[in-house]
Design a protein around this motif. Structure first.
Motif, short mmCIF file in Angstrom:
data_model
loop_
_atom_site.label_atom_id
_atom_site.label_comp_id
_atom_site.label_asym_id
_atom_site.label_seq_id
_atom_site.Cartn_x
_atom_site.Cartn_y
_atom_site.Cartn_z
N LEU A 4 0.84 -1.19 0.00
CA LEU A 4 0.00 0.00 0.00
C LEU A 4 0.87 1.23 0.00
O LEU A 4 1.95 1.23 0.54
CB LEU A 4 -0.91 0.01 1.23
N ARG A 5 0.38 2.30 -0.55
CA ARG A 5 1.16 3.52 -0.62
C ARG A 5 0.37 4.66 0.00
O ARG A 5 -0.85 4.60 0.13
CB ARG A 5 1.49 3.88 -2.07
N SER A 6 1.06 5.73 0.32
CA SER A 6 0.42 6.89 0.92
C SER A 6 -0.59 7.50 -0.03
O SER A 6 -0.44 7.46 -1.25
CB SER A 6 1.48 7.95 1.27
N LEU A 7 -1.64 8.07 0.55
CA LEU A 7 -2.70 8.66 -0.25
C LEU A 7 -2.23 9.97 -0.87
O LEU A 7 -1.38 10.67 -0.33
CB LEU A 7 -3.92 8.92 0.63
N ALA A 8 -2.81 10.33 -1.99
CA ALA A 8 -2.44 11.58 -2.66
C ALA A 8 -2.95 12.77 -1.85
O ALA A 8 -3.96 12.69 -1.16
CB ALA A 8 -3.05 11.61 -4.06
N LEU A 9 -2.24 13.88 -1.96
CA LEU A 9 -2.62 15.10 -1.26
C LEU A 9 -3.58 15.92 -2.12
O LEU A 9 -3.49 15.94 -3.34
CB LEU A 9 -1.38 15.93 -0.93
N GLY A 156 1.41 -1.07 4.66
CA GLY A 156 1.21 -2.26 3.86
C GLY A 156 2.06 -3.44 4.23
O GLY A 156 1.97 -4.50 3.59
N VAL A 157 2.92 -3.33 5.26
CA VAL A 157 3.73 -4.46 5.71
C VAL A 157 2.82 -5.38 6.52
O VAL A 157 2.39 -5.03 7.62
CB VAL A 157 4.92 -4.00 6.56
N GLU A 161 0.82 -4.71 10.11
CA GLU A 161 -0.54 -4.19 10.04
C GLU A 161 -1.42 -4.79 11.12
O GLU A 161 -2.17 -4.09 11.78
CB GLU A 161 -1.15 -4.45 8.66
N GLY A 162 -1.34 -6.11 11.32
CA GLY A 162 -2.14 -6.77 12.33
C GLY A 162 -3.62 -6.81 11.97
O GLY A 162 -4.04 -6.36 10.91
N THR A 163 -4.40 -7.33 12.91
CA THR A 163 -5.85 -7.47 12.71
C THR A 163 -6.62 -6.87 13.88
O THR A 163 -7.76 -7.24 14.14
CB THR A 163 -6.23 -8.94 12.54
N VAL A 164 -6.00 -5.93 14.59
CA VAL A 164 -6.67 -5.29 15.72
C VAL A 164 -7.76 -4.34 15.22
O VAL A 164 -7.55 -3.60 14.25
CB VAL A 164 -5.64 -4.52 16.58
N GLY A 165 -8.90 -4.35 15.90
CA GLY A 165 -9.96 -3.40 15.58
C GLY A 165 -10.87 -3.87 14.47
O GLY A 165 -10.59 -4.84 13.77
#
Length: 480
Positions: A4-9, A156-157, A161-165
């Motif tokens: 995953l990559r950072s969202l555009a501004l 995105g690692v 990231e885990g599965t919490v929440g």
């Protein structure tokens, strides 16, 4: 590899003048996840202005991953709220809370799983709370600085990231981050502590905060034992070495990471300053925009001008580079157009030989990591033009006695012109073809940070004159 990559501004927005800080959170004790039998909370502060979705700064408290609280705001988070940002202050599992969260673990990667769950909750509920999900930034101190940096570089690692929440699958990306004196390479903490200024913590011992974080904290264990067994194929060492690699922000740096602001005091005896140098070097090698500031004389805690500089960095990255800087213009000097022998607005009498400019909270800053063997210096600076002529004062100081926000007083000696060098995202490599290396009278000592006077010619609108000299200290730590 990150997926995953950072969202555009979005385009730049106008922001209001500072307002009074709210007395308490707008939305206190929001439950963002439940782990075991316990809830994890965050406090959300929403400023009344400006109208529309707000950019968000996420504060991650410190405390050696075993203590601390999210009950109050300070530093850049307070400034951000006063400047129209929303601020979230989050809880995460502490290594001292095993009984509270049983049967779920409280050792790494529990902490980063929780932090990412908080980000996912805030992004999933951005419409509910009036947040702009494309303008999230993180800020943390010490252990929180570690988690802020790790959050920023590990989008995105899967392992982190885990599965919490309840919002698994929502992006946990932030678009910028602040790391104040956080650990970045746990297996080297003990080694770095052997360099000045040393440490009052035995980072290799099983009682150290990082040993407890990794869950290797019994008799005869500890981070030092993991480092000594990095090549040992016998269990549990391969798993421990892998875990000790995952926990390091330097492990996950790549060119797609968001911009980071890093600050560290040179007299920090809790987290070795070299830890931040290692992260800056990794970001520089990957071409990630960042601003790294060493604060002369500061210990394990920062304040004052560096808080404003950190917020200015975040504001410019999230809102846009064309907004006016947050700061105060200072112009002094005799007004002549001649070459400036010292280039510092703090010089007694306002300097000599030229007009000076200093834009507090922005301006010239630069830090370097250098090699003793070949005197190669890598400079990384904030607010430098794409092409600039950089000068060095010829005499290096080990204890300048003034902060980086003021630059160095004139140190004496000759000024060396390093020449015009193109920069990539504010960074340049010295020496280069036709440019001299930087010499240090009396030789260098590994682990010692020296401070140089640095300046370049600046133009309007910083000062009401044809040209001025933008100046500041340049810190160079000579590594083994």
């Amino acid at each position: 590899m990150k997926s995953l990559r950072s969202l555009a501004l979005l385009p730049a927005l106008a922001f209001p003048l500072p307002m009074a800080l709210a007395q308490g959170p707008t939305h206190p004790d929001l439950v963002y996840a439940t782990v075991g039998q316990a809830d994890l909370h965050l406090d959300l502060y929403i400023p009344p202005a400006p109208a529309g979705p707000k950019p968000l700064l996420i504060f991650i408290h410190g405390g050696g991953w075993s203590g601390g609280t999210n009950a109050s705001l300070s530093g850049p988070s307070t400034i951000a709220l006063n400047q129209g940002f929303a601020v979230a202050s989050i809880e995460y599992r502490l290594t001292s809370q095993a009984a509270l969260f049983a049967p779920e673990p409280v050792t790494f990667p529990a902490q980063i799983h929780d932090v990412k769950a908080a980000v996912r909750f805030l992004r999933a509920n951005a419409g509910v709370y009036g947040l702009d999900p494309t303008r999230f930034a993180s800020y943390g101190t010490s252990a929180g600085g570690h988690l802020s940096a790790l959050l920023a570089v590990s989008t995105g690692v899967a392992e982190l990231e885990g599965t919490v929440g309840p919002h698994v699958g929502v992006s946990s990306a932030v678009q910028a981050g602040i790391d104040f004196f956080g650990p970045t390479d746990l297996l080297r903490m003990g080694l770095d502590a052997q360099l000045p200024p040393g440490s009052f913590i035995d980072h290799d011992a099983p009682t150290s905060p990082e040993s407890r974080l990794l869950g290797w904290d019994g008799p005869g264990q500890g981070v030092g034992d993991i480092r000594a067994n990095q090549s040992n194929p016998a269990p549990p060492y391969p798993e421990l070495v892998e875990l000790a690699t995952w926990v390091n922000p330097v492990t996950w740096v790549d060119p797609s990471d968001p911009p980071l602001f890093i600050a560290h005091g040179t007299n920090d005896t809790s987290v070795p300053p070299t830890q931040s140098i290692r992260l800056s070097a990794a970001l520089l090698a990957a071409g990630v925009p960042h601003d790294f500031r060493t604060i002369p004389g500061a210990g394990h805690g920062l304040g004052g001008a560096v808080n404003q500089a950190a917020f200015t960095f975040i504001r410019r990255k999230l809102i846009g580079p064309n907004l006016p800087d947050v700061g105060t213009t200072v112009c002094t000097g005799d007004g002549s157009s001649g070459a400036c022998p010292c280039g510092n607005e703090s010089f007694p009498g306002g300097g000599a030989g030229c007009a000076h400019s200093l834009f507090v909270g922005a301006g010239l800053t630069a830090s370097g990591a250098a090699s003793v063997s070949n005197d190669t210096l890598q400079l990384q600076g904030d607010s430098m033009p794409e092409t600039f002529v950089l000068y060095f004062q010829g005499t290096a100081l080990q204890n300048p006695g003034v902060g980086l926000a003021e630059g160095l007083l004139c140190a004496g000696g000759t000024i060396t012109r390093l020449g015009v060098r193109p920069t990539l995202q504010g960074s340049a490599l010295y020496p280069g073809p036709g440019h001299p290396s930087i010499s240090v009278s009396g030789g260098v000592t590994a682990g010692v940070t020296l401070y140089y006077q640095g300046w370049y010619r600046d133009v309007d609108p910083h000062c009401n004159g044809s040209n001025a000299n933008l100046t500041n200290a340049i810190a160079v730590t000579w590594l083994p």
